[in-house]
Design a protein around this motif. Structure first.
Motif, PDB file in Angstrom:
ATOM      1  N   GLU A   1       1.633   4.863 -10.324  1.00 34.31           N
ATOM      2  CA  GLU A   1       0.929   3.793 -10.045  1.00 34.31           C
ATOM      3  C   GLU A   1       1.048   2.512 -10.955  1.00 34.31           C
ATOM      4  O   GLU A   1       1.478   2.483 -12.326  1.00 34.31           O
ATOM      5  N   THR A   2       0.845   1.417 -10.300  1.00 38.43           N
ATOM      6  CA  THR A   2       0.649   0.179 -11.204  1.00 38.43           C
ATOM      7  C   THR A   2      -0.917  -0.033 -11.049  1.00 38.43           C
ATOM      8  O   THR A   2      -1.496  -0.200 -10.149  1.00 38.43           O
ATOM      9  N   ILE A   3      -1.410  -0.628 -12.495  1.00 36.65           N
ATOM     10  CA  ILE A   3      -2.928  -0.537 -12.628  1.00 36.65           C
ATOM     11  C   ILE A   3      -2.956  -2.061 -12.687  1.00 36.65           C
ATOM     12  O   ILE A   3      -2.274  -2.987 -13.327  1.00 36.65           O
TER      13      ILE A   3
ATOM     14  N   GLY B   1       0.862  -1.187  -0.065  1.00 34.27           N
ATOM     15  CA  GLY B   1       0.217   0.047   0.118  1.00 34.27           C
ATOM     16  C   GLY B   1       0.777   1.313  -0.064  1.00 34.27           C
ATOM     17  O   GLY B   1       2.192   1.358  -0.257  1.00 34.27           O
ATOM     18  N   GLU B   2       0.000   2.331   0.273  1.00 30.94           N
ATOM     19  CA  GLU B   2       0.917   3.802   0.421  1.00 30.94           C
ATOM     20  C   GLU B   2       1.706   3.978   1.479  1.00 30.94           C
ATOM     21  O   GLU B   2       0.967   4.566   2.569  1.00 30.94           O
ATOM     22  N   ASN B   3       2.710   3.353   1.738  1.00 35.00           N
ATOM     23  CA  ASN B   3       3.321   3.373   3.237  1.00 35.00           C
ATOM     24  C   ASN B   3       4.825   3.574   2.754  1.00 35.00           C
ATOM     25  O   ASN B   3       5.343   3.893   1.544  1.00 35.00           O
ATOM     26  N   GLU B   4       5.401   3.971   3.922  1.00 35.05           N
ATOM     27  CA  GLU B   4       6.958   4.295   3.887  1.00 35.05           C
ATOM     28  C   GLU B   4       7.799   3.327   2.844  1.00 35.05           C
ATOM     29  O   GLU B   4       8.725   3.516   2.235  1.00 35.05           O
TER      30      GLU B   4
ATOM     31  N   ARG C   1       0.995   2.051  -5.427  1.00 38.58           N
ATOM     32  CA  ARG C   1       1.972   3.033  -5.666  1.00 38.58           C
ATOM     33  C   ARG C   1       3.494   2.414  -5.511  1.00 38.58           C
ATOM     34  O   ARG C   1       3.607   2.032  -4.491  1.00 38.58           O
ATOM     35  N   VAL C   2       4.454   2.539  -6.324  1.00 39.39           N
ATOM     36  CA  VAL C   2       5.371   2.045  -6.467  1.00 39.39           C
ATOM     37  C   VAL C   2       6.586   3.180  -6.622  1.00 39.39           C
ATOM     38  O   VAL C   2       6.414   4.080  -7.235  1.00 39.39           O
ATOM     39  N   ALA C   3       7.671   2.874  -5.882  1.00 42.11           N
ATOM     40  CA  ALA C   3       8.784   3.958  -6.074  1.00 42.11           C
ATOM     41  C   ALA C   3       9.344   4.229  -7.385  1.00 42.11           C
ATOM     42  O   ALA C   3       9.454   3.152  -8.082  1.00 42.11           O
ATOM     43  N   GLU C   4       9.448   5.253  -7.883  1.00 45.67           N
ATOM     44  CA  GLU C   4       9.888   5.596  -9.142  1.00 45.67           C
ATOM     45  C   GLU C   4      11.432   6.053  -9.098  1.00 45.67           C
ATOM     46  O   GLU C   4      11.841   6.980  -9.078  1.00 45.67           O
TER      47      GLU C   4
ATOM     48  N   LYS D   1       8.662   3.926  -0.558  1.00 47.98           N
ATOM     49  CA  LYS D   1       9.575   4.665  -1.108  1.00 47.98           C
ATOM     50  C   LYS D   1      10.909   3.913  -1.192  1.00 47.98           C
ATOM     51  O   LYS D   1      11.924   4.718  -1.762  1.00 47.98           O
ATOM     52  N   HIS D   2      11.119   2.611  -0.866  1.00 45.68           N
ATOM     53  CA  HIS D   2      12.370   2.231  -0.910  1.00 45.68           C
ATOM     54  C   HIS D   2      12.646   1.288  -2.364  1.00 45.68           C
ATOM     55  O   HIS D   2      11.701   0.548  -2.802  1.00 45.68           O
TER      56      HIS D   2
END
Length: 489
Positions: free
Chosen positions: A26-28, A2-5, A38-41, A8-9
């Protein structure tokens, strides 16, 4: 995820570094068109960090220096953990890539574990040769890992391709930087987590999620990466070769596009061959590089083939990939969905006859397209020349062996081919004449850990699978010393 810290890694389990700019993408879920995670870019700076971790692990860490038997032990533990987490990994690839869950759970994830075990078994069998020199010299070769490998994987079979690249690289003693496709980043992160649990040392596997134009390009041109293994489109393969050539001349292995012929001779049992032909084109929604999308049928059985093909299509179910009764799920994303539909329209415009399908499912969410069959297809039509990577089959009639060989080879690609006949002479003649890296006779998708797969022509070069794949992660060093009392002393 999920959208957590943790999102960001970059999971490099070397430095534990964060995405420096904190960006995500976003990955769909292709079934619903909704955001899955949501994945780190990652970008160039993040690739630099991952490469530093991999370089440090290779130059100073234990992995390349471990006895092969110890690398084998750790890789076998990694494979066991993959099998123990089969349901989670299968669900991830179904949600992220649209893979059929029954296939992912029953084949792809266990297949990934099998590939890791296959290369684990080779880890302690890498050795050079003692040479009988013509002069007063003692010679031998050392087989060493190439160094830091950049692995760029495609979106159609995320788990399979991760294992087929990481397995031989780690068995060889390399450290790796993996860039999974931006459409399907999630399973690579889970695999890296399992590898750490198995005992793979810090910095050996580094996963950078992000886009090809940024993270992928940075890997391709990085001066401290020693080789690249890429599976994907021919266009991107060209760019990777250019980047490698203009940076540090790193070695490159490319497994690229295909437009494989599926050739059916008049002596076959169509009851057996027609379902195979349909699967050969529509498997994984047609999103497989070796798809037999150009189906050549000898004229004596052409009409009967179409009748039986229509019968099989009535049994073909398109729907939610979590449903065990479904044969075909959604295309991976909106871009691929639109591309496939545009080729269908182009096929109609250029004069091919639409035999079945031809449109999207408008009554449901998701990127679902009907299995589409064209007849009266000419060899120079776009649907016969271009890799569509979708559920679109071109059926073409031929007369003679010589004709079909010529037409089958009339393509810039050369990845695979299927030859369906009970005549041994025809099978031998055609299989030796087709310019492709893999020929399947009276079968299709006959993959095995021991069978090398790779292309001719613009389908690339180098091999995944088999012991051939291990060689691209190794290099040979020659050592010579003078024999005592020789004139060299």
């Amino acid at each position: 995820m999920g959208e957590n810290e943790d999102d960001k890694h970059v999971l490099d389990h070397g430095l534990g570094s964060t995405i420096r700019k904190g960006k995500t993408f976003e990955t769909i879920d292709p079934r619903t068109e909704e955001v899955l995670a949501r994945v780190a870019e990652g970008d160039k700076e993040d690739v630099d960090l991952a490469v530093k971790a991999a370089r440090h692990a290779f130059d100073n860490g234990p992995w390349p220096r471990l006895p092969g038997v110890e690398r084998r032990r750790i890789l076998l533990k990694f494979a066991d953990l993959i099998d123990e987490n089969v349901e989670e990994l299968a669900a991830i690839d179904t949600l992220d890539a649209g893979n059929l869950y029954a296939f992912a759970k029953g084949q792809y994830i266990h297949g990934a574990a099998s590939a890791i075990r296959f290369y684990a078994g080779a880890a302690d069998k890498i050795h050079g040769e003692t040479l009988k020199m013509a002069r007063e010299l003692q010679g031998y070769t050392l087989i060493e890992p190439v160094g830091v490998a950049g692995l760029i994987t495609p979106w159609n079979f995320p788990s399979t391709m991760f294992a087929l690249k990481v397995g031989p690289a780690l068995a060889a003693g390399c450290t790796v930087v993996v860039k999974p496709a931006e459409q399907t980043p999630l399973s690579a992160l889970y695999f890296a987590h399992l590898a750490k649990k198995a005992g793979v040392p810090d910095g050996v596997i580094n996963v950078v999620t992000g886009y090809g134009a940024t993270a992928g390009a940075a890997i391709s041109s990085h001066m401290d990466i020693d080789m690249i293994s890429f599976t994907g489109s021919t266009v991107t393969g060209h760019r990777i070769m250019q980047a490698a050539a203009t940076s540090n001349l790193k070695s490159v292995c490319l497994e690229l596009g295909g437009k494989s012929p599926f050739i059916i001779f008049k002596d076959v049992d169509l009851e057996k061959i027609v379902p195979l032909a349909l699967l050969g084109c529509l498997y994984n929604q047609g999103q497989i590089c070796v798809a037999g999308s150009r189906v050549f049928v000898q004229e004596e059985i052409y009409d009967e083939f179409l009748v039986k093909l229509e019968e099989q299509l009535k049994k073909w179910v398109v729907g939610d990939p979590f449903d065990s009764n479904v044969h075909q799920g959604p295309q991976v994303d909106k871009k691929q969905y639109d591309k496939v539909l545009s080729y269908i329209e182009l096929g109609k415009k250029q004069g091919a006859t639409l035999f079945s399908g031809g449109k999207a499912f408008s009554d449901r969410k998701g990127y679902y397209i009907e299995p589409t069959i064209f007849t009266d297809v000419k060899d120079d039509m776009a649907i016969a020349t271009d890799e569509i990577f979708g559920p679109v089959m071109s059926v073409m009639k031929f007369k003679t062996v010589e004709e079909v060989i010529k037409r089958a080879n009339c393509t810039k690609y050369g990845l695979a081919a299927g030859v369906m006949t009970n005549d041994l002479n025809i099978a031998n003649t055609v299989s030796r004449s087709i310019k492709a890296g893999t020929i399947w006779i009276n079968c299709y998708f006959a993959f095995d850990d021991d069978l090398p797969v790779g292309g001719y022509k613009m389908s690339g070069f180098g091999k995944d699978m088999g012991m051939d794949a291990l060689q691209k992660y190794l290099k040979t060093k020659s050592v010579a010393t003078p024999i005592y009392n020789s004139p060299w002393l």
